[in-house]
Design a protein around this motif. Structure first.
Motif, short mmCIF file in Angstrom:
data_model
loop_
_atom_site.label_atom_id
_atom_site.label_comp_id
_atom_site.label_asym_id
_atom_site.label_seq_id
_atom_site.Cartn_x
_atom_site.Cartn_y
_atom_site.Cartn_z
N GLN A 569 0.83 -1.21 0.00
CA GLN A 569 0.00 0.00 0.00
C GLN A 569 0.86 1.25 0.00
N THR A 570 1.93 1.25 0.78
CA THR A 570 2.80 2.43 0.86
C THR A 570 3.44 2.73 -0.49
N VAL A 571 3.91 1.70 -1.17
CA VAL A 571 4.54 1.91 -2.48
C VAL A 571 3.51 2.40 -3.50
N MET A 572 2.31 1.88 -3.43
CA MET A 572 1.25 2.33 -4.34
C MET A 572 0.92 3.80 -4.09
N LEU A 573 0.81 4.17 -2.82
CA LEU A 573 0.51 5.56 -2.48
C LEU A 573 1.58 6.51 -3.00
N ARG A 574 2.83 6.12 -2.87
CA ARG A 574 3.93 6.99 -3.29
C ARG A 574 4.08 7.08 -4.80
N SER A 575 3.37 6.24 -5.53
CA SER A 575 3.43 6.34 -6.99
C SER A 575 2.50 7.43 -7.52
N LEU A 576 1.61 7.93 -6.66
CA LEU A 576 0.64 8.92 -7.09
C LEU A 576 1.18 10.33 -6.95
N ARG A 577 0.59 11.24 -7.70
CA ARG A 577 0.99 12.64 -7.64
C ARG A 577 0.23 13.38 -6.54
N GLN A 578 0.73 14.57 -6.22
CA GLN A 578 0.08 15.40 -5.22
C GLN A 578 -1.06 16.18 -5.86
N ALA A 579 -2.16 16.31 -5.12
CA ALA A 579 -3.30 17.07 -5.63
C ALA A 579 -2.99 18.56 -5.59
N VAL A 580 -3.51 19.31 -6.57
CA VAL A 580 -3.27 20.75 -6.67
C VAL A 580 -4.56 21.44 -7.07
N TYR A 581 -4.54 22.78 -7.00
CA TYR A 581 -5.65 23.59 -7.48
C TYR A 581 -5.31 24.12 -8.87
N SER A 582 -6.27 23.99 -9.80
CA SER A 582 -6.02 24.43 -11.17
C SER A 582 -7.34 24.76 -11.85
N PRO A 583 -7.35 25.77 -12.75
CA PRO A 583 -8.57 26.05 -13.53
C PRO A 583 -8.82 25.03 -14.62
N ASP A 584 -7.81 24.20 -14.90
CA ASP A 584 -7.96 23.15 -15.91
C ASP A 584 -8.48 21.89 -15.23
N ASN A 585 -9.67 21.47 -15.61
CA ASN A 585 -10.26 20.29 -15.00
C ASN A 585 -9.65 19.01 -15.60
N LEU A 586 -8.79 18.39 -14.81
CA LEU A 586 -8.16 17.14 -15.26
C LEU A 586 -8.65 15.95 -14.45
N GLY A 587 -9.73 16.19 -13.66
CA GLY A 587 -10.31 15.10 -12.88
C GLY A 587 -9.56 14.83 -11.60
N HIS A 588 -10.17 13.97 -10.78
CA HIS A 588 -9.54 13.58 -9.52
C HIS A 588 -9.34 12.07 -9.55
N PHE A 589 -8.08 11.67 -9.75
CA PHE A 589 -7.76 10.25 -9.94
C PHE A 589 -8.11 9.43 -8.70
N GLY A 590 -7.67 9.87 -7.54
CA GLY A 590 -7.86 9.07 -6.32
C GLY A 590 -9.31 8.85 -5.96
N LEU A 591 -10.14 9.87 -6.16
CA LEU A 591 -11.56 9.76 -5.83
C LEU A 591 -12.39 9.24 -7.00
N ALA A 592 -11.75 9.06 -8.16
CA ALA A 592 -12.41 8.54 -9.36
C ALA A 592 -13.55 9.45 -9.80
N TYR A 593 -13.30 10.77 -9.80
CA TYR A 593 -14.27 11.75 -10.28
C TYR A 593 -13.73 12.40 -11.56
#
Length: 836
Positions: A569-593
């Protein structure tokens, strides 16, 4: 190239280019020439000024078209600048030079940095004296040697030229020009060295001590002070500062927070204009405030928060609606009191968010608003923005609407009490909730429906251990306990997620620009490393080159019963990027939105306040445009990281203080990180992390394998990997650097079994593990919950040189001779004394 080591030429362009009244010139009485009208941005500039100068873009275009550096006179002729415009034109060029858009060479000619292979960026210092340039264009970092770092400080903006490669093969740069100085004030401790007073910065990335100039306040050695830099560093001289504030002694109660505030440039005092605006605000909702709002005071809305919460952003209500549910999420209407462009708004933007330290909060808004007028306190009327949703039995939002309203909170409940009433049938809790129980039961039924929808959607749900610090009367840690996150926490989180998704959909449907909470999937490089790691266990992750959240969720479900689940689980978590604020809607990978924004916490997050304003504008068929959305998003992302770093500093110092009397004790723990210079170990029960340096791992040369998250011995084949169980002894606590060092007593008990070629790695199973300390919650002493999928692991910078992917070896500790070891220990002791 000329080098600007001081900001003498950094003239604010706004102060130079006066509005229409101050720019009347007789030579332009007949209007701009054809050359000036050829400016692609002529209309934009004309809206600002009656007789506009050439735009920055046009100036750059002329230089590109000419293909050679141009002198001031040549540029002025090419752009048809008249005599009475020369001074203003010169200042515009200086402003462009300040911002790194232009550079002047030794012949005093202007040129485009990109055309001269010059690179702009921000300096990131290292405690060992070297540094890196974080490029503006996102390219690979450029190494800056100690010689170049002598004339800059961490955070300065510079232009560099690639001058070759360092010994590790990294591009090495030479500073051409210093664009902007980042450090006006520095916090540190006073040191008396041979009668000369120095200030040793608390921020170890500022590797240069500061000479104390006469004329300021008179501190004593060892005290913590703030110095104002009156001379920035140069090639030949270290920085000079004047003491403007004496904070006190290092171990004074609360000093760790005072240091963090100044070290990270956190605004902690509101401006006089903001205080004046706040005083004019009412103490309660007035009759005139009801205009244009719906009355929902009759609905039994309740707030559910942590025991120590003082600012209540959200209230909820749920009732059955046919076969489905009606969910109302009422959010404090901060935008009704904080107007765009006001002093309150400016201070809120500068802060970006509230900062939650242990025992102290630095709020985004003054207390009169954050804990009073905006907070949804019980038994009082409050203005709110409402997300009113109809949700089916399958967890699908069938309809929703947003509207401003006036509400009345019927109770201030806590997670503990709600969980006791709903799930434990506790008599005291049931008596306290009283007639509110039916709507709480409806909330719980809806929660179960939303949980099923979450699983079907494939959202990632990492299991992490949260902790809470218990303090004594002196303000220091008495003990650290795990924070139990019950279903009442999850219930509220699901309600907030539903409201946030509706907010993003509402704004998208109306083409209203806003800040989205963006969480992208793994980069190709990180995905490749993850697949390589999983292959060692005979496992893989689906989705091909672009896995989705459900692929991560499926793998998490597959491994959850394995003894090495924590490792995977730790290695999987560290493979993901950090969430940011942006006017470009690129979706939310972790929440599957597909789209997600923050709407539910405007008291403590500025992006949420912007979303409220955008929704209000859309309701009126207007458009809300606060400025450059990209710039605002980057700023809010930056203030969020700043708050996390400051909080981490304070927590680390408190943990060091807590452990300083336990040197020599032995502890059991798990390897929480593997880095080129050793292992970080998280202790069981007390949730504190420290370093086992590579030299303490044994008499061998150890090689770092980034893909396997492993240090492997060359001769003994001893291996240390993420999540391994070890026993360590506490050997050193350094309050100055917030470092805890362990010595390995015994290891390795490994709960991991690999397959295939690595079958030799079989080891006894021990499933115990501990996670690094994290803080979570929605109280006044702890930050609000963020979905675990968007969190990023804490940085461990400063414990060694910049980690590299290539193999690294260290000479075994056993080969160090006793005299050398003694000398090293003496040097370390002397350095510690000097810094103290």
């Amino acid at each position: 190239m000329t080098r600007n080591t001081k900001k003498t030429n950094a003239v604010p362009e706004a102060a130079v280019e006066a509005p229409k009244a101050g720019r009347r010139r007789s030579s332009r009485a007949k209007g701009p020439s054809a050359i000036r009208r050829a400016d692609p941005f002529f209309e934009r500039e004309s809206l600002k000024y009656e007789l506009p100068l050439p735009s920055r873009e046009y100036i750059e275009q002329i230089l590109v078209d000419q293909g050679v550096p141009m002198s001031f006179d040549d540029l002025a002729r090419a752009l048809d600048i008249t005599a009475d415009e020369l001074e203003h034109f010169d200042r515009r060029l200086r402003a462009m030079q300040r911002d790194g858009q232009l550079v002047r060479n030794r012949r005093d000619a202007y040129l485009i940095p990109d055309k001269a292979d010059l690179i702009r960026g921000k300096v990131e210092g290292h405690p060992d004296g070297f540094g890196f340039l974080r490029r503006d264009d996102g390219g690979p970092d450029i190494f800056l040697g100690p010689k170049d770092m002598r004339e800059v400080l961490h955070g300065d903006r510079v232009i560099v030229r690639i001058a070759g490669q360092d010994r590790r093969g990294r591009p090495e740069g030479k500073i051409v020009e210093i664009l902007e100085r980042a450090n006006a004030r520095v916090v540190g401790r006073v040191l008396n060295e041979h009668g000369v007073l120095l200030v040793v910065p608390e921020n170890k990335r500022l590797a240069q001590d500061i000479l104390v100039a006469p004329g300021g306040k008179k501190p004593t050695p060892g005290q913590v002070v703030t110095v104002e830099l009156i001379e920035q560093p140069t090639k030949f001289a270290q920085p000079i500062g004047r003491v403007v504030e004496v904070l006190g002694n290092y171990a004074d109660p609360g000093m760790e927070i005072e240091i963090a505030l100044r070290k990270h440039d956190l605004p902690y005092e509101f401006s006089s204009e903001t205080k004046a605006e706040t005083r004019k605000l009412p103490l309660k909702v007035r009759k005139k405030d009801w205009v244009g709002r719906e009355d929902i005071t009759g609905l039994p809305l309740v707030t559910i928060d942590g025991e120590t919460a003082r600012d209540f952003d959200d209230a909820v209500y749920c009732e059955r609606q046919g076969r489905g549910f009606r969910l109302i999420v009422a959010i404090a209407d901060v935008s009704a009191y904080v107007e765009t462009g006001s002093a309150l708004d400016k201070d809120a933007y500068d802060r970006g968010n509230s900062v939650y330290f242990p025992r102290r909060v630095i709020p985004m808004l003054p207390e009169k608003l954050s804990n009073g007028l905006c907070s949804l306190n019980p038994q009082v009327e409050r203005l709110c923005m409402v997300a009113d949703m109809s949700i089916s039995m399958t967890g699908v939002v069938k309809a929703y609407r947003f509207y401003p309203a006036v509400m009345f909170s019927h109770a201030r409940l806590t997670y503990t009490k709600v969980a006791a009433a709903l799930y434990e049938q506790d008599a005291a809790a049931l008596e306290e909730v009283g007639g509110l129980l039916p709507q709480l039961q409806n909330l719980d039924k809806l929660f179960r429906v939303l949980l099923k929808a979450r699983a079907k959607r494939g959202a990632i749900d990492f299991e992490t251990t949260e902790t809470r610090m218990i303090f004594d009367e002196g303000g220091k840690i008495e003990r650290i306990v795990p924070e139990v996150r019950n279903d009442a926490h999850r219930l509220i989180e699901e309600c907030m997620l539903a409201a946030n998704v509706c907010a993003s959909d509402f704004l998208q449907e109306r083409n209203q620009a806003a800040l989205y909470r963006v969480h992208e999937g793994p980069t190709p490089e990180k995905l490749e490393k993850l697949r390589g790691f999983l292959s060692e266990f005979g496992m893989g992750i689906g989705g091909g080159d672009e896995p989705r959240a459900k692929d991560y969720a499926a793998l998490l479900d597959k491994v959850k019963e394995r003894p090495d689940a924590q490792l995977l689980q730790t290695v999987m978590l560290r493979s993901l990027r950090q969430a940011v604020y942006s006017p470009d809607n690129l979706g939310h990978f972790g929440l599957a939105y597909d789209a997600y924004t923050h709407f539910t916490s405007p008291i403590r997050r500025y992006p949420d306040l912007l979303v409220h304003r955008a929704i209000k504008a859309a309701l009126k068929s207007d458009s809300y445009q606060p400025g450059d959305w990209d710039e605002i998003g980057a700023h809010c992302s930056s203030t969020e990281r700043r708050a996390d770093e400051a909080t981490r500093d304070v927590v680390s110092w408190l943990k060091c203080y807590y452990m300083q009397d336990r040197v020599g004790e032995e502890f059991s723990g798990s390897v929480s990180a593997v880095v080129p210079f050793g292992l970080f170990v998280a202790l069981d029960d007390i949730f504190i992390e420290g370093l086992v340096h590579i030299s303490d791992l044994g008499s061998d040369y150890f090689h770092f394998d980034e893909t396997r998250h492993e240090l492997a011995g060359e001769r003994t084949n001893a291996r240390f990997r993420l999540s391994d169980r070890v026993r360590v002894q506490l050997v050193r606590v350094d309050l100055e650097t917030n470092k805890i060092d362990f010595r390995l007593i015994e290891g390795v008990s490994r709960p991991t079994e690999r397959s295939g070629k690595t079958a030799r790695d079989h080891a006894p199973v021990d499933a115990g593990s501990a996670a690094p300390t994290r803080r979570k919650g929605r109280s006044a002493s702890e930050p609000a919950p963020r979905p675990a999928a968007e969190r990023a692991p804490a940085s461990r910078a400063g414990r060694g040189s910049k980690p590299k992917a290539a193999v690294r070896t260290e000479a075994p500790a056993a080969r160090k001779s006793k005299p050398k070891a003694a000398a090293a220990a003496a040097t370390s002791k002397k350095k510690g004394k000097r810094r103290g």
